[in-house]
Design a protein around this motif. Structure first.
Motif, mmCIF file in Angstrom:
data_model
loop_
_atom_site.group_PDB
_atom_site.id
_atom_site.type_symbol
_atom_site.label_atom_id
_atom_site.label_comp_id
_atom_site.label_asym_id
_atom_site.label_seq_id
_atom_site.Cartn_x
_atom_site.Cartn_y
_atom_site.Cartn_z
ATOM 1 N N SER B 32 0.829 -1.201 0.000
ATOM 2 C CA SER B 32 0.000 0.000 0.000
ATOM 3 C C SER B 32 0.873 1.266 0.000
ATOM 4 C CB SER B 32 -0.934 0.003 1.209
ATOM 5 O OG SER B 32 -0.215 0.254 2.388
ATOM 6 N N ARG B 36 2.322 2.261 -8.209
ATOM 7 C CA ARG B 36 1.641 1.202 -8.934
ATOM 8 C C ARG B 36 2.612 0.253 -9.645
ATOM 9 N NH1 ARG B 36 -3.286 -0.137 -11.174
ATOM 10 N NH2 ARG B 36 -3.079 -1.164 -13.181
ATOM 11 N N GLY B 56 -2.274 6.090 -2.978
ATOM 12 C CA GLY B 56 -3.469 5.339 -2.597
ATOM 13 C C GLY B 56 -4.156 5.964 -1.392
ATOM 14 N N LYS B 59 -6.104 9.011 -2.148
ATOM 15 C CA LYS B 59 -7.404 8.699 -2.727
ATOM 16 C C LYS B 59 -8.403 8.278 -1.639
ATOM 17 C CE LYS B 59 -6.621 7.776 -7.071
ATOM 18 N NZ LYS B 59 -5.866 6.952 -7.991
ATOM 19 N N ASP B 63 -11.081 11.119 -1.686
ATOM 20 C CA ASP B 63 -12.273 10.916 -2.513
ATOM 21 C C ASP B 63 -13.478 10.378 -1.756
ATOM 22 O OD1 ASP B 63 -10.432 11.550 -4.300
ATOM 23 O OD2 ASP B 63 -10.775 9.888 -5.677
ATOM 24 N N TYR B 236 -13.560 1.006 -6.568
ATOM 25 C CA TYR B 236 -12.196 1.260 -7.020
ATOM 26 C C TYR B 236 -11.458 -0.024 -7.375
ATOM 27 C CZ TYR B 236 -12.497 6.135 -5.619
ATOM 28 O OH TYR B 236 -12.848 7.451 -5.503
ATOM 29 N N THR B 238 -10.355 -1.579 -9.716
ATOM 30 C CA THR B 238 -9.217 -1.650 -10.638
ATOM 31 C C THR B 238 -8.064 -0.742 -10.218
ATOM 32 O OG1 THR B 238 -10.351 -0.021 -11.972
ATOM 33 C CG2 THR B 238 -10.534 -2.304 -12.680
ATOM 34 N N ASP B 239 -8.305 0.115 -9.221
ATOM 35 C CA ASP B 239 -7.244 1.014 -8.765
ATOM 36 C C ASP B 239 -6.508 0.362 -7.598
ATOM 37 O OD1 ASP B 239 -5.653 2.951 -7.674
ATOM 38 O OD2 ASP B 239 -7.100 4.569 -8.002
ATOM 39 N N TRP B 240 -5.405 -0.313 -7.935
ATOM 40 C CA TRP B 240 -4.739 -1.137 -6.913
ATOM 41 C C TRP B 240 -4.170 -0.313 -5.779
ATOM 42 C CZ3 TRP B 240 -3.552 -6.611 -6.971
ATOM 43 C CH2 TRP B 240 -4.352 -7.297 -7.892
ATOM 44 N N ASN B 241 -3.679 0.872 -6.054
ATOM 45 C CA ASN B 241 -3.176 1.717 -4.970
ATOM 46 C C ASN B 241 -4.275 2.004 -3.964
ATOM 47 O OD1 ASN B 241 -1.367 2.851 -7.496
ATOM 48 N ND2 ASN B 241 -0.282 2.730 -5.547
ATOM 49 N N ALA B 242 -5.430 2.389 -4.515
ATOM 50 C CA ALA B 242 -6.540 2.751 -3.631
ATOM 51 C C ALA B 242 -7.027 1.540 -2.852
ATOM 52 C CB ALA B 242 -7.680 3.350 -4.453
#
Lengths: 319, 275
Positions: B32, B36, B56, B59, B63, B236, B238-242
């Protein structure tokens, strides 16, 4: 009952009947009201709901055990029900065959005399049990994901890369994968319960056994294991109740539809889908209640088996 | 553990199993903090200055309403613990101290809730909560969780109250204290250790629960952190960081609490279930 009444006089000297009743209401009232309204009433109301059937005009009519007949025999209902029931049995079986023996083995090792770092091992191994099932589910989803490739990397390290498959996505392996993840998370519970029971066994018993020439392993099998039989019974019934009431992990990993072609569907997800509806069907209060009542009966049967078969027999072993 | 060889074998197995238990957790937390590219390029490496990234976390905390979900969880869990302990201790006191006509029957009635999962009554719970106009409120969660946790807490606290020497209560009565004062000023302080135990193991399942937040407070900003994270991850995916940061955000506070309270927790688990 009669002497209970006499006892009431002893407890509070010089207190009037009215203020004694007030006292009981004050202390017991809040707990009994909250428990009755939000726990017992909903359970009874759910069973009651399962006896009614929704009419096209929205009214509910009494249907006796008709909903149960529909659930068990009408194929649109019985096929998913038996599928979920069968899957749930496998789910339970995997926990009994993998989780509880591993828990037992870990507890046996942790309770060995003069083991160093005992508390550290215990605390660390118990850690996954503390985390939310949602977190565990997603974490394993990432680890098993072909995109990230962690598990493939591991298998490759042992030259077993060809074994890798999208286990969570395949109909044939989804249920067993989810079950093993649940086992991984909850192995701490049998471990701790059995560990505590093992610690309660008097040292002298083991000393006597080792003086008689048994090694640690034999002493465990022949002396300790029979003594912790009641705890193993308790662990089994707890596993049963938790497994037939499980929902979170499958929902978090596979959603309400429970995997490719319902291959990981269990009673909890079937109940959720039936009651709330989903892409395939509308929510149905009566049938949802009927499934919940079936779950209640299954759990009740499990508890009864425990109380009558195991609890009764264990009197002989108590010391 | 007389022979060193078997001692090494036992430690070897325990270390391997510990590694298996911790690996997924460490893996998530470690990654984490990476950019990416490094998450996919070298997932098993620790973050280095060149791969370190907090994108991440930006976000997660930027968000979404993760912070308010945390507050919701703290309120729901705190409220549940408060009422479970207060009402549980009061009922436990009455059931152990006063011998009245329905005592045994009431104890049995309360014991039902220890074994039968309240979840099975969900259909009627929702109807009730809708009727009371409490849907999407934390009050609904607190009420249901309190009902769920009361039986076991009464059961455990009763055992502790029964161990308080009778002289202490009688002394209070002789000094002219009312029954209410005896409970609040003498009994309650004496059972504090037991209450700590009950509090710790009420806390974890309530904090982690997905079912009732999903049913009773799924929208309207009253999501708990467990449900909030579940919804966040769904958005999210597909957003691996998030995703990794959201998971770590949920894991780290629980791990800290666990390390602080692990002794009470394990004591609670064993005293609650074995007896």
């Amino acid at each position: 009952m009669a002497d209970a009444k006499a006892g009431a006089g002893n407890a509070i000297v010089g207190m009037g009947r009215g203020s004694y009743a007030m006292l009981l209401v004050f202390f017991l009232g809040p707990a009994v009201v909250i428990y009755t309204v939000f726990s017992i009433y909903p359970l009874l109301a759910t069973i009651f709901n399962s006896l009614y059937l929704r009419q096209p005009d929205g009214a509910y009519i009494f249907n006796g055990l008709g909903n149960f007949q529909t659930l068990l025999t009408d194929t649109t209902w019985s096929a998913p029900f038996w599928n979920a029931f069968r899957n749930n049995c496998y789910f339970f079986l995997i926990h009994m065959l993998v989780q509880n023996p591993i828990g037992l083995a870990l507890a046996a090792m942790l309770s060995l005399p003069r083991l160093r770092f005992r508390a550290t091992y215990r605390t660390l191994i118990f850690m996954p049990t503390m985390l939310s099932v949602v977190i565990i589910g997603f974490t394993w989803q990432l680890i098993l994901s072909p995109l990230w490739g962690i598990s493939k990397m591991f298998l490759n390290a042992f030259g077993l890369g060809f074994l890798f498959a999208p286990w969570l996505g395949q109909e044939s392996t989804a249920l067993i994968t989810v079950s093993l993840i649940s086992v991984w998370q909850f192995v701490g519970i049998p471990m701790i319960l059995i560990y505590t029971a093992l610690l309660a066994i008097p040292e002298e018993l083991i000393d006597a056994a080792t003086v008689d020439g048994l090694n640690q392993f034999q002493a465990f099998i022949w002396v300790k294991l029979p003594l912790i039989f009641p705890t193993i019974g308790l662990v089994s019934v707890l596993t049963f109740v938790n497994n037939f009431n499980a929902f979170d992990l499958i929902y978090a990993m596979k959603g309400a539809l429970a995997g490719p072609n319902f291959s990981a569907d269990i009673m909890g997800t079937l109940f959720y889908r039936t009651f709330f509806g989903n892409q395939l069907q509308l929510g149905d209060l009566s049938m949802g209640s009927t499934i919940a009542t079936m779950m209640f009966l299954i759990i009740l049967i499990g508890i009864m088996c425990y109380l009558f078969l195991i609890q009764r027999r264990m009197q002989r072993y108590s010391f | 553990m007389r022979k060193p060889a078997s001692a090494i074998a036992v430690h070897g197995i325990l270390i391997l199993y510990t590694a298996l238990a911790l690996f997924p957790i460490i893996l998530v937390i470690m990654n984490s903090f990476k950019a990416r590219k490094a998450i996919f390029g070298a997932p098993l490496a620790l973050p280095t200055p060149s791969t370190f990234s907090l994108i991440g976390y930006d976000k997660v905390f930027g968000d979404s309403s993760i912070v308010s979900y945390y507050l919701n969880s703290i309120t729901a869990t705190g409220g549940t613990i408060f009422f479970t302990l207060l009402f549980g201790a009061m009922a436990a006191w009455a059931l152990t101290e006063y011998k009245f006509r329905w005592n045994t029957l009431l104890t049995l009635f309360l014991a039902v809730g220890i074994m039968v999962p309240i979840r099975l009554g969900s259909v009627a719970i929702i109807q009730l909560i809708v009727e009371l106009n409490l849907i999407n409120t934390l009050t609904a969660l607190i009420l249901v969780y309190t009902a769920q946790n009361l039986p076991l807490s009464i059961f455990i606290l009763s055992e502790f109250i029964a161990q308080i020497p009778k002289d202490l209560r009688e002394a209070g009565r002789c000094d002219g204290l009312s029954e209410y004062s005896i409970f609040f000023y003498i009994v309650l302080p004496l059972i504090r250790p037991a209450m700590a135990t009950v509090a710790v193991f009420t806390m974890i399942p309530v904090w982690n629960d997905l079912w009732f937040p999903l049913l009773l407070a799924p929208t309207g900003g009253k999501q708990t952190i467990t449900l909030g994270i579940q919804q966040f991850l769904g958005q999210y995916i597909t957003d691996w960081n998030a995703v990794l940061s959201a998971l770590s955000t949920a894991i780290i506070p629980v791990l800290i609490l666990y390390v602080v309270f692990s002794r009470q927790l394990i004591r609670g688990l064993t005293s609650g279930a074995v007896k």
